[in-house]
Design a protein around this motif. Structure first.
Motif, mmCIF file in Angstrom:
data_model
loop_
_atom_site.group_PDB
_atom_site.id
_atom_site.type_symbol
_atom_site.label_atom_id
_atom_site.label_comp_id
_atom_site.label_asym_id
_atom_site.label_seq_id
_atom_site.Cartn_x
_atom_site.Cartn_y
_atom_site.Cartn_z
ATOM 1 N N ASP A 33 0.811 -1.220 0.000
ATOM 2 C CA ASP A 33 0.000 0.000 0.000
ATOM 3 C C ASP A 33 0.848 1.276 0.000
ATOM 4 O O ASP A 33 0.332 2.366 -0.260
ATOM 5 N N TYR A 34 2.140 1.138 0.302
ATOM 6 C CA TYR A 34 2.995 2.317 0.445
ATOM 7 C C TYR A 34 4.269 2.229 -0.391
ATOM 8 O O TYR A 34 5.169 3.052 -0.222
ATOM 9 N N ASN A 35 4.356 1.272 -1.312
ATOM 10 C CA ASN A 35 5.590 1.105 -2.083
ATOM 11 C C ASN A 35 5.847 2.263 -3.060
ATOM 12 O O ASN A 35 6.953 2.418 -3.553
ATOM 13 N N ALA A 36 4.845 3.083 -3.319
ATOM 14 C CA ALA A 36 5.058 4.260 -4.162
ATOM 15 C C ALA A 36 5.705 5.394 -3.366
ATOM 16 O O ALA A 36 6.276 6.319 -3.951
ATOM 17 N N VAL A 37 5.647 5.304 -2.049
ATOM 18 C CA VAL A 37 6.192 6.359 -1.189
ATOM 19 C C VAL A 37 7.611 6.010 -0.729
ATOM 20 O O VAL A 37 8.500 6.859 -0.759
ATOM 21 N N TRP A 38 7.808 4.759 -0.287
ATOM 22 C CA TRP A 38 9.098 4.339 0.269
ATOM 23 C C TRP A 38 9.596 3.086 -0.434
ATOM 24 O O TRP A 38 8.796 2.242 -0.848
ATOM 25 N N ASN A 39 10.926 2.950 -0.539
ATOM 26 C CA ASN A 39 11.467 1.673 -0.992
ATOM 27 C C ASN A 39 11.450 0.729 0.225
ATOM 28 O O ASN A 39 11.112 1.147 1.333
ATOM 29 N N LEU A 40 11.821 -0.512 0.035
ATOM 30 C CA LEU A 40 11.691 -1.504 1.101
ATOM 31 C C LEU A 40 12.530 -1.158 2.333
ATOM 32 O O LEU A 40 12.070 -1.298 3.470
ATOM 33 N N THR A 41 13.724 -0.668 2.136
ATOM 34 C CA THR A 41 14.592 -0.302 3.263
ATOM 35 C C THR A 41 13.991 0.854 4.056
ATOM 36 O O THR A 41 13.948 0.821 5.290
ATOM 37 N N GLU A 42 13.518 1.870 3.337
ATOM 38 C CA GLU A 42 12.886 3.009 4.002
ATOM 39 C C GLU A 42 11.621 2.573 4.728
ATOM 40 O O GLU A 42 11.331 3.036 5.835
ATOM 41 N N TRP A 43 10.868 1.685 4.101
ATOM 42 C CA TRP A 43 9.632 1.171 4.687
ATOM 43 C C TRP A 43 9.901 0.498 6.032
ATOM 44 O O TRP A 43 9.238 0.785 7.026
ATOM 45 N N MET A 44 10.891 -0.382 6.054
ATOM 46 C CA MET A 44 11.222 -1.093 7.290
ATOM 47 C C MET A 44 11.677 -0.099 8.360
ATOM 48 O O MET A 44 11.322 -0.232 9.535
ATOM 49 N N GLU A 45 12.429 0.909 7.946
ATOM 50 C CA GLU A 45 12.931 1.908 8.886
ATOM 51 C C GLU A 45 11.801 2.745 9.475
ATOM 52 O O GLU A 45 11.718 2.917 10.697
ATOM 53 N N VAL A 46 10.926 3.256 8.648
ATOM 54 C CA VAL A 46 9.842 4.115 9.143
ATOM 55 C C VAL A 46 8.861 3.311 9.990
ATOM 56 O O VAL A 46 8.353 3.799 11.006
ATOM 57 N N LEU A 47 8.601 2.080 9.612
ATOM 58 C CA LEU A 47 7.693 1.229 10.386
ATOM 59 C C LEU A 47 8.273 0.942 11.772
ATOM 60 O O LEU A 47 7.582 1.084 12.787
#
Length: 175
Positions: A33-47
């Motif tokens: 749902d958020y892959n357009a905003v963050w790449n996978l590394t950024e996603w894991m970090e922000v989560l």
């Protein structure tokens, strides 16, 4: 949590509520749902950062001002979204933290008894005079009651009391 600002302000509050849902044992937000905003590394970090922020803020029982100070690097819109979510979901997060702590062990102290003894001598020393505490614990776990007996000298008793006082402080902070 600086990467949270990449998310449009109107979606930030929804995302943060989903993070709190994950902290509370429900589903975390999905990367798809958020892959357009963050790449996978950024996603894991922000989560991870968002979940850690909510758990540490509620666990430490920080005031609204103290919680806001920890967000000083974020834009005002992002700060507002985080604080709004925190205020609305604080009881849910606290309950989840308490449940997680209680799930560590199902054992409960049912009863205890203690005796103070004075050891006057031993096989190595004829004049000892060392106080000893016998502590008998009755612990129930899943309906089974078990007896434990512990003998402690003065130093071991002081260490036990210090550990129990520290645990009590943590429990009082969670209330």
């Amino acid at each position: 949590m600086k990467r949270l600002e990449k998310l449009p302000a109107e979606e930030a509050l929804e995302f943060l509520h989903k993070v709190v849902d994950g902290v509370c044992g429900r589903a975390y937000p999905r990367y798809q749902d958020y892959n357009a905003v963050w790449n996978l590394t950024e996603w894991m970090e922000v989560l991870e950062q968002a979940a850690t922020y909510f758990k540490s803020t509620v666990g430490a029982d920080l005031s609204d001002e103290e919680a806001l100070q920890q967000l000083s690097g974020l834009s005002s819109d992002s700060q507002k979204a985080v604080v709004t979510c925190l205020k609305g979901r604080k009881p849910d997060i606290r309950h989840a933290l308490i449940e997680r702590t209680n799930a560590i062990s199902s054992a409960r102290l049912q009863d205890f008894d203690w005796q103070l003894k004075l050891a006057l001598s031993s096989d190595k020393l004829s004049m000892l005079q060392m106080p000893l505490l016998n502590l008998d614990l009755e612990v129930s776990e899943n309906g089974d009651v078990k007896q434990f007996s512990v003998e402690m000298n003065k130093e071991e008793l002081q260490n036990l009391l210090a550990a129990l006082e520290a645990a009590n402080k943590v429990v009082l902070q969670l209330k």
